[in-house]
Scaffold this active site. Structure first.
Site, PDB file in Angstrom:
ATOM      1  N   HIS A  20      40.028 -13.993  -2.501  1.00 22.86           N
ATOM      2  CA  HIS A  20      40.081 -13.446  -3.860  1.00 22.86           C
ATOM      3  C   HIS A  20      39.690 -11.971  -3.844  1.00 22.86           C
ATOM      4  O   HIS A  20      39.461 -11.381  -2.794  1.00 22.86           O
ATOM      5  CB  HIS A  20      39.218 -14.264  -4.827  1.00 22.86           C
ATOM      6  CG  HIS A  20      37.781 -14.389  -4.428  1.00 22.86           C
ATOM      7  ND1 HIS A  20      36.923 -13.310  -4.358  1.00 22.86           N
ATOM      8  CD2 HIS A  20      37.037 -15.465  -4.065  1.00 22.86           C
ATOM      9  CE1 HIS A  20      35.725 -13.708  -3.999  1.00 22.86           C
ATOM     10  NE2 HIS A  20      35.762 -15.020  -3.798  1.00 22.86           N
ATOM     11  N   HIS A  23      36.675 -10.677  -1.848  1.00 29.12           N
ATOM     12  CA  HIS A  23      36.908 -10.501  -0.415  1.00 29.12           C
ATOM     13  C   HIS A  23      37.699  -9.216  -0.166  1.00 29.12           C
ATOM     14  O   HIS A  23      37.417  -8.475   0.786  1.00 29.12           O
ATOM     15  CB  HIS A  23      37.671 -11.695   0.162  1.00 29.12           C
ATOM     16  CG  HIS A  23      37.033 -13.012  -0.134  1.00 29.12           C
ATOM     17  ND1 HIS A  23      37.742 -14.093  -0.600  1.00 29.12           N
ATOM     18  CD2 HIS A  23      35.737 -13.423  -0.056  1.00 29.12           C
ATOM     19  CE1 HIS A  23      36.911 -15.116  -0.777  1.00 29.12           C
ATOM     20  NE2 HIS A  23      35.698 -14.729  -0.464  1.00 29.12           N
ATOM     21  N   CYS A 128      22.456 -27.896  -4.529  1.00 26.04           N
ATOM     22  CA  CYS A 128      23.841 -27.810  -5.017  1.00 26.04           C
ATOM     23  C   CYS A 128      24.770 -27.777  -3.819  1.00 26.04           C
ATOM     24  O   CYS A 128      24.685 -26.857  -2.996  1.00 26.04           O
ATOM     25  CB  CYS A 128      24.047 -26.552  -5.867  1.00 26.04           C
ATOM     26  SG  CYS A 128      25.806 -26.300  -6.290  1.00 26.04           S
ATOM     27  N   CYS A 131      27.167 -24.628  -3.782  1.00 25.17           N
ATOM     28  CA  CYS A 131      26.529 -23.397  -3.270  1.00 25.17           C
ATOM     29  C   CYS A 131      26.012 -23.579  -1.858  1.00 25.17           C
ATOM     30  O   CYS A 131      25.674 -22.591  -1.189  1.00 25.17           O
ATOM     31  CB  CYS A 131      25.347 -22.999  -4.161  1.00 25.17           C
ATOM     32  SG  CYS A 131      25.770 -22.591  -5.857  1.00 25.17           S
ATOM     33  N   CYS A 147      24.366 -26.693 -11.987  1.00 24.83           N
ATOM     34  CA  CYS A 147      24.674 -25.414 -11.355  1.00 24.83           C
ATOM     35  C   CYS A 147      25.582 -24.592 -12.271  1.00 24.83           C
ATOM     36  O   CYS A 147      26.673 -25.066 -12.650  1.00 24.83           O
ATOM     37  CB  CYS A 147      25.365 -25.626 -10.009  1.00 24.83           C
ATOM     38  SG  CYS A 147      25.981 -24.079  -9.278  1.00 24.83           S
ATOM     39  N   HIS A 150      29.128 -23.907 -10.456  1.00 25.19           N
ATOM     40  CA  HIS A 150      30.036 -25.015 -10.138  1.00 25.19           C
ATOM     41  C   HIS A 150      30.112 -26.089 -11.217  1.00 25.19           C
ATOM     42  O   HIS A 150      30.904 -27.026 -11.114  1.00 25.19           O
ATOM     43  CB  HIS A 150      29.632 -25.645  -8.795  1.00 25.19           C
ATOM     44  CG  HIS A 150      29.769 -24.706  -7.646  1.00 25.19           C
ATOM     45  ND1 HIS A 150      28.719 -23.931  -7.179  1.00 25.19           N
ATOM     46  CD2 HIS A 150      30.842 -24.380  -6.888  1.00 25.19           C
ATOM     47  CE1 HIS A 150      29.144 -23.188  -6.175  1.00 25.19           C
ATOM     48  NE2 HIS A 150      30.415 -23.431  -5.982  1.00 25.19           N
ATOM     49  N   LYS A 300      34.576 -12.177 -16.875  1.00 20.03           N
ATOM     50  CA  LYS A 300      34.495 -12.605 -15.485  1.00 20.03           C
ATOM     51  C   LYS A 300      35.755 -13.378 -15.110  1.00 20.03           C
ATOM     52  O   LYS A 300      36.246 -14.200 -15.881  1.00 20.03           O
ATOM     53  CB  LYS A 300      33.255 -13.490 -15.298  1.00 20.03           C
ATOM     54  CG  LYS A 300      32.997 -13.895 -13.859  1.00 20.03           C
ATOM     55  CD  LYS A 300      31.727 -14.738 -13.743  1.00 20.03           C
ATOM     56  CE  LYS A 300      31.493 -15.181 -12.317  1.00 20.03           C
ATOM     57  NZ  LYS A 300      30.277 -16.025 -12.190  1.00 20.03           N
ATOM     58  N   LYS A 303      38.925 -19.571 -12.843  1.00 25.63           N
ATOM     59  CA  LYS A 303      40.112 -20.430 -12.815  1.00 25.63           C
ATOM     60  C   LYS A 303      40.410 -20.991 -14.202  1.00 25.63           C
ATOM     61  O   LYS A 303      41.559 -21.098 -14.614  1.00 25.63           O
ATOM     62  CB  LYS A 303      39.904 -21.580 -11.820  1.00 25.63           C
ATOM     63  CG  LYS A 303      39.904 -21.134 -10.363  1.00 25.63           C
ATOM     64  CD  LYS A 303      39.668 -22.310  -9.437  1.00 25.63           C
ATOM     65  CE  LYS A 303      39.603 -21.867  -7.982  1.00 25.63           C
ATOM     66  NZ  LYS A 303      39.278 -22.982  -7.079  1.00 25.63           N
TER      67      LYS A 303
END
Length: 500
Positions: A20, A23, A128, A131, A147, A150, A300, A303
């Site tokens: 993404h 990266h 988690c 994570c 979390c 997630h 932010k 998805k």
């Protein structure tokens, strides 16, 4: 003369997610530094790679009826593809399943244990899996047991693990950061981290029972335990350059000059990683360069919102240098940034297409029209490189690009002021006009060659294209626009003019 060695690293993402924009920022920021270092006659090692161990990967492999190794063998190419797509000049790509890495990590474990820095202890608390991280009771309570990243409930775990005595290095790490021996850039991230460890670092779990973590590097001399993420993953920065067995190689490049990390993983790289290095009696990295996150329209990326943007949305339509340009100039190197299609196309058509692209075309066409393509040997331009170099050396790459654009706009203004097309008209009557015109065009070409040098770390293809036009002293007959106008997501103003 032997070249000075230089080493830059990027964080290694979990292989089971798709690459993404975060990266991409890691890769591009590191690439800018690497290319700049090479321009300054340094021999560069530039590490990238993927983390291939952990429960998340084992679970996904099982869902796909594959062994974990077969599963990661399918996925790591996604990251290599992005690296190639973005024209990243990395030299090394590590997979944490590489045999050398696994053996080296076991060696590191034994060294830490021999030094008395690893001990066995019991853990009971929250975890988690998304994570792959343990959280405190306080953190779990603040997040209502779920979390926030997630959206899954924390698991309550009780297990026996090995721990690494990170706490033994709290004072030494604080001193290294405060003194600048390990510099954290930007300064406000340094202050955040120092505040975070105000009461000292906590010891960290570096293993889990094999029954709870099956996919990973085995703990030496205890087959019931498997190494947990951080000791395995963080070690990659030295194992990829040959630690511990290829002594001459790794000692030539370590310590890293720069380690590029996102702000969300600074605490691991500024806390656990230097503690490991100190326990191994190895030097600390010189700089941790911390970048922020990228929002889309102020929100932010997620998805669920479907608002993600990445190279595959931009590069096929606008080219790789346009992608690199926007995120390296319009996202502050050391802070959060924002992307909108309106901002992107304004930068593409205005800054790349008009400011730079039209300027290059214009100068090349004038040399072809007035001097049969021959640039001549009048004195070349030499602009003050001080502000550009200062921005590069302080890791403000966005500011360095702004300095390049200052030179580009100054050249545009110069051409408008001296009007070489008017000088060309006087050549029949004024014998000095020919010389004046040659000087004007040589200055313009020389300035563009200097622009190409400054653009090399950022837009390497564009820099090569500019050099291809002017570096030989003869402009080729065939001219292609560097950045043809493209309006996919915003209205084309030329259409509005034609309609009126």
């Amino acid at each position: 003369m032997t070249k000075q060695h230089a080493y830059i690293t990027t964080a290694i993402p979990y292989v089971n997610g798709l690459p993404h924009i975060g990266h991409a920022m890691d890769y591009m920021l590191a690439d800018v530094w690497a290319r700049y270092a090479r321009q300054n006659d340094r021999e560069v090692r530039f590490q990238t790679g993927v983390d291939e161990h952990g429960n998340k990967i084992a679970a996904k492999a099982a869902e796909n009826n594959l062994t974990p190794q077969a599963y990661v063998d399918q996925l790591y190419e996604n990251f290599k593809k992005m690296i190639a797509e973005l024209n990243i000049s990395s030299t090394d790509f590590i997979r944490t399943t590489d045999a050398h890495h696994c053996e080296a990590v076991q060696y590191i474990w034994r060294q830490l244990a021999a030094g008395g820095y690893i001990y066995k202890g019991s853990y009971e608390g929250w975890y988690c899996q998304g994570c792959e991280a343990f959280v405190t009771d306080t953190e779990a309570a603040e997040n209502n047991g779920v979390c926030p990243d997630h959206k899954t409930p924390y698991q309550r775990l009780s297990e026996e693990n090995y721990y690494f005595k990170t706490s033994a290095f709290s004072d030494k790490i604080r001193e290294a950061i405060e003194s600048g021996r390990m510099k954290i850039v930007p300064e406000f991230r340094k202050k955040e981290f120092l505040a975070l460890i105000g009461n000292g670092l906590q010891d960290v779990s570096v293993s889990r029972p094999r029954k709870n973590l099956s996919w990973g590097v085995a703990v030496p001399d205890d087959d019931s335990q498997v190494m947990y993420v951080w000791l395995d993953a963080l070690s990659n920065y030295i194992t990829v350059i040959g630690y511990p067995d290829r002594t001459e190689e790794w000692q030539s490049f370590w310590p890293a000059d720069v380690q590029v990390v996102g702000k969300d993983i600074l605490r691991f790289h500024a806390g656990i990683w230097p503690a490991m290095l100190m326990a191994l009696d190895l030097p600390l990295p010189k700089v941790l360069l911390v970048h922020g996150f990228i929002n889309v329209n102020g929100a932010k990326m997620s998805k669920s919102l479907g608002n993600g943007v990445g190279p595959s949305d931009i590069v096929p339509h606008y080219g790789v240098d346009a992608f690199r340009y926007y995120f390296l100039r319009h996202v502050p190197t050391q802070e959060d940034g924002d992307f909108t299609w309106e901002k992107f196309e304004a930068a593409y058509n205005g800054e790349l297409g008009n400011d730079l692209g039209n300027l290059v075309q214009r100068v090349a066409k004038m040399v072809l029209s007035y001097q049969a393509g021959v640039i001549g040997d009048a004195p070349q331009a030499e602009h003050d490189m001080g502000p550009y170099r200062a921005a590069m050396e302080s890791f403000n790459f966005d500011r360095a690009l702004a300095e390049v654009w200052q030179t580009i706009r100054s050249l545009n203004q110069y051409i408008e002021r001296v009007q070489p097309w008017q000088v060309a008209k006087k050549r029949d009557k004024d014998p000095e006009a020919e010389v004046h015109l040659s000087e004007i065009l040589a200055y313009a070409c020389g300035t563009l060659l200097q622009v190409a040098d400054m653009l090399t770390p950022f837009l390497p293809q564009t820099a090569d294209n500019i050099r291809g036009l002017f570096a030989s002293g003869v402009v080729p007959q065939e001219l292609a626009p560097l950045f043809p106008r493209i309006y996919i997501h915003t209205p084309d103003p030329r259409g509005a003019k034609q309609a009126s």
